[in-house]
Design an enzyme around this catalytic site. Structure first.
Site, short mmCIF file in Angstrom:
data_model
loop_
_atom_site.label_atom_id
_atom_site.label_comp_id
_atom_site.label_asym_id
_atom_site.label_seq_id
_atom_site.Cartn_x
_atom_site.Cartn_y
_atom_site.Cartn_z
N GLU A 227 0.91 -1.27 0.25
CA GLU A 227 0.24 -0.18 0.28
C GLU A 227 0.79 1.28 -0.24
OE1 GLU A 227 -2.98 -0.20 -0.58
OE2 GLU A 227 -3.82 -1.74 0.28
N ARG B 49 0.38 3.43 -3.56
CA ARG B 49 -0.19 4.89 -3.16
C ARG B 49 0.60 6.36 -2.54
NH1 ARG B 49 -5.99 3.27 -0.61
NH2 ARG B 49 -5.97 1.45 -0.08
N ASP C 43 -4.39 -10.46 -8.06
CA ASP C 43 -5.79 -9.21 -8.65
C ASP C 43 -4.11 -8.57 -9.67
OD1 ASP C 43 -4.73 -7.89 -7.02
OD2 ASP C 43 -6.89 -6.94 -7.18
N GLU D 153 -11.87 -0.06 -10.34
CA GLU D 153 -12.13 -0.68 -10.78
C GLU D 153 -12.38 -1.02 -12.37
OE1 GLU D 153 -11.82 -1.97 -7.97
OE2 GLU D 153 -9.91 -1.48 -7.40
N THR E 121 -0.64 0.82 -10.11
CA THR E 121 -3.03 -0.11 -9.68
C THR E 121 -3.56 1.18 -8.78
OG1 THR E 121 -3.05 -1.98 -8.87
CG2 THR E 121 -1.60 -0.78 -7.92
C1 DMJ Z 1 -6.28 0.35 -5.17
O1 DMJ Z 1 -5.82 0.08 -3.67
C2 DMJ Z 1 -5.81 -0.64 -6.11
O2 DMJ Z 1 -6.26 -0.27 -7.22
C3 DMJ Z 1 -5.25 -1.99 -5.93
O3 DMJ Z 1 -4.62 -2.50 -6.47
C4 DMJ Z 1 -6.33 -2.86 -5.57
N1 DMJ Z 1 -7.57 -1.93 -4.79
C5 DMJ Z 1 -7.63 -0.66 -4.65
C6 DMJ Z 1 -8.72 0.20 -4.75
O4 DMJ Z 1 -9.90 -1.07 -5.40
#
Ligand code: DMJ
Length: 740
Positions: free
Chosen positions: A150, A154, A299, A480, A576
């Site tokens: 995270e 982020r 994922d 998503e 992501t």
């Molecule tokens: C985000 O932090 C990112 O997209 C991650 O890959 C998956 N979860 C969240 C959003 O749903």
């Protein structure tokens, strides 16, 4: 006389009776209306999303600037509410108008994550405020564990894209760096480098697979205290875009090297058809369990395969091969079709390939349609890619594009099927018994089922194919589906994707809004407890707004309604967390090149066949080294030997969906309000301290920062090393700015 209709002479009594009947009737009608609108506790369960409310005359127009502005407005409202009630704090609780830090002093969680969206929306004064906060208040000295993944996607991702945007697009939210007291143009990259240096400690495991947590103050990686010490596969393998770009910018290969070794360690396991179980041990690089899915914990491993290939200009073909292999694996093992409408479902194999298929899709899986389309054309429109490829455009391209389109429809259906028009966190599907599966690998003439359009009819068959469990009806304002709509629109140019996106945006704007009762004004948007009640009542809201609402969801809406030349998909890759990073060319570079080769295929037996041969799939779940069980409380020295065997069998289970492990929430039951447990809870922390796991002896790692230059020194060194890095300075976005 006709006796079936009793006749009574008129009387005063009858008039009274009639009045009472009318009152009773009116009362019943009133109660029915309250029941129908859901205002009674035993309210109507039959609620439908009303498509008539979402028909717009502009559908069919080419000008989407009003919709783009509407998204910006929602972003601004969100930003201003946060600024007023929780500025600088990591969590935002809009209902109670409060915030909270996750570590002492905070991590800039919301500010840093939202910053590049504000830049893209050209919000100059908001960006100036954020920049000032980053300059004066952001540090990474808190002596506390944070989640490695995270923090990377982020915070590091946010700082890096802020650096990229501010240097390459100076016309967006321009800042005056040279003013007295201004933070200076290197602010973002200095912070990013400082953070990445601290994150490097997470990679100091025997296998190179990063530990799930890291203490940023000491740079010590910490083994997961749950899941038998394993890290989530997605979390371990979704760090590369950020680390590679940082290497490119600083000229320091260390970030690149550490991150790419993760994929090497994964590849060495030679998993069948490129599909991975969702947990992996940092101690050995081996997988834990056989649970295979592209939802939570699985994922973004797949997402980063294709994006690594694209990030470096299509040179690192081994990532493309790994993606292709995994996508074929997805088709072969995970694709199934719903009973009535033949919707394409990307299902799960909780006990491994060859075992039972669960027709379930986390909303998280909905990144896949867009990512598949991105892989087909490399970000170009289909038309352009076909022109470029000529006869090299194959049946496979068409097949994959069709798969993306079908999956996109299934994800859209997750929204359309609910009364609010918002998707639940998880949906299950009705499938045949045995489930229909992909057969393209068996018969080259086989064509996959195609579903009909999702009709607005409230009794349409397709609705019966979705099954939403009570505990899965929550909505965290996840990105998503709109992310995929954005890719699908840019790549196919089919306007329906924008239309779906607008309907979806309206549903978010309406149902997740938080209104100030006194002023009658919207001041925030929050997560929901359930999407199955319309209207959403106060007690159905969650007092939380995830940072990805501003970082991702609203950004993708904004991009969906922007022109194609605004962040073209063949020039940037989105990490992501939707942070854009530039595509760069590494051809000819001596420093930046793939530092590993794929292990030889076919030499290793897959775990599955070993298990199947033994006729037992359960016992091996915790085995990392032969004859050794790994459980809670086990730590490793640098050679991978356990140094503390305080096992707590409470946590020796494959997976508990009701526990918040990291970035993913899987079930609504018993969950804390926030999604991102980047931190262990105070209780968990105290528990570990009690067990002595926080003592120096128990720490698995040395401070990995020792011996490396500090960020400032590194930047100074960068100047001196310019010549060496020169050959790697081809940022193919060609938008000028500081060369990197
Ligand atoms: C985000 O932090 C990112 O997209 C991650 O890959 C998956 N979860 C969240 C959003 O749903």
């Amino acid at each position: 006389m006709y006796k079936d209709k009793p006749h009574f002479p008129a009387s005063r009594r009858r008039g009274l009776l009639q009045r009472k009947r009318v009152q009773l009737l009116l009362g019943l009608v009133g109660i029915f209306i309250l029941w129908w609108t859901g205002f009674l506790p035993f309210g109507s369960k039959v609620q439908y999303y009303n498509p008539a409310e979402h028909q717009h005359i502009f559908f069919g127009h080419n000008d989407w600037s009003a919709q783009r502005e509407a998204v910006k407005e929602v972003f601004l409202t969100t930003w201003e509410g946060y600024e007023k009630y929780a500025w600088g704090l990591d969590e935002y609780h809009p209902l109670s108008r409060k915030g909270k830090n996750m570590v002492e002093g905070g991590m800039g969680w919301i500010i840093v994550d939202a910053l590049d969206t504000a830049i893209m929306m050209n919000l100059t004064s908001q960006v100036a405020t954020a920049r000032a906060w980053i300059s004066t208040s952001l540090s990474y000295n808190a002596d506390h564990d944070v989640n490695t993944f995270e923090t990377t996607i982020r915070m590091l991702g946010g700082l890096l894209s802020a650096y990229y945007l501010s240097t390459s697009f100076p016309e967006l939210a321009p800042q005056r760096d040279d003013d007295f007291n201004q933070p200076g143009e290197d602010l973002y990259i200095e912070k990013a480098t400082d953070l990445a240096d601290r994150l490097l400690g997470a990679y100091d495991s025997p296998s190179g697979i990063p530990y799930s947590s890291i203490n940023l103050n000491t740079s010590q990686g910490l083994i997961n205290h749950l899941d038998g010490g394993a890290s989530s596969t997605a979390e371990a393998a979704t760090l590369q875009l950020e680390m590679k770009y940082l290497s490119k910018v600083t000229g320091e290969p260390v970030y690149w090297d550490r991150a790419e070794l993760v994929i090497k360690a994964i590849d060495a396991q030679q998993r069948e058809d490129g599909l991975l179980p969702i947990f992996i041990y940092p101690a050995t690089g081996e997988f834990r369990g056989e649970n295979i899915r592209l939802g939570s914990r699985g994922d973004s491993y797949y997402e980063y395969l294709i994006k690594q290939y694209l990030q470096t200009g299509g040179v690192e073909t081994l990532y493309r091969d790994m993606w292709d292999e995994a996508l074929e694996g997805v088709k072969k093992h995970l694709i199934t079709y719903s009973s009535k409408a033949s919707l394409t479902v990307l299902a799960e194999r909780p006990s491994g390939l060859g075992h039972v298929l669960t027709p379930k899709m986390d909303h998280l899986v909905c990144f896949m349609p867009g990512t598949i389309a991105l892989a087909v054309t490399g970000g170009e429109t289909v038309e352009k890619a076909k022109r470029r490829l000529g006869t090299y455009w194959t049946k496979k391209h068409d097949e994959n594009l069709a798969l993306a389109e079908e999956l996109m429809k299934t994800c859209w259906g997750m929204y359309k099927v609910t009364p609010t028009g918002l998707a639940p966190e998880i949906a299950y599907f009705q499938v045949d018994n045995p489930p229909r599966q992909w057969e393209g690998h068996l018969d080259p003439n086989w064509t996959p089922p195609v579903s009909a359009n999702l009709s607005d009819d409230v009794n349409a068959d397709w609705r019966d194919d979705y099954n939403i469990h009570d505990m899965d009806g929550h909505n965290l304002q996840r990105p998503e589906t709109v992310e995929s709509l954005f890719y699908m629109w840019r790549i196919t140019k089919d306007p329906k994707y924008r239309e779906w996106g607008w309907e979806m945006f309206e549903a978010f704007r309406e149902h997740t809004k938080v209104v100030d009762e006194v002023q009658g004004k919207v001041y925030a948007y929050s997560s929901l407890d359930t999407v199955m009640n319309n209207p959403v009542r106060e007690h159905k809201r969650r007092d939380n707004m995830e940072s990805f609402w501003m970082a991702e969801t609203l950004k993708y809406f904004y991009l969906l309604f922007s022109g194609d030349d605004f962040f073209p998909l063949d020039r940037v890759v989105f990490n992501t967390e939707a942070h854009p990073l530039p595509v760069f060319d590494i051809r000819g570079s001596k420093v930046f090149k793939t530092g590993w080769e794929r292990s030889k295929r076919g030499t290793a037996t897959s775990k599955l066949s070993e298990h199947d041969a033994a006729g037992d799939n359960s016992k091996d779940d915790f085995v990392q080294f032969a004859g050794r069980r790994i459980g809670e409380g086990v730590r490793f020295d640098k050679d991978g030997k356990p140094i503390n065997t305080n096992s707590n069998s409470d946590h020796d289970h494959e997976h508990d969906d009701t526990i918040e492990h990291g970035h993913i929430e899987e079930s609504g039951q018993g969950k804390p309000p926030t999604e991102h447990s980047v931190l262990e809870s105070a209780e968990q922390h105290a528990e570990r301290r009690k067990k002595g796991e926080d003592s120096d002896e128990a720490a698995p790692l040395q401070n990995s920062r020792a011996g490396r230059p500090k960020p400032q020194d590194r930047l100074a060194k960068e100047d001196a090393d310019d010549a060496a890095a020169d050959d790697d300075d081809q940022d193919i976005t060609g938008r000028g700015g500081k060369s990197h």
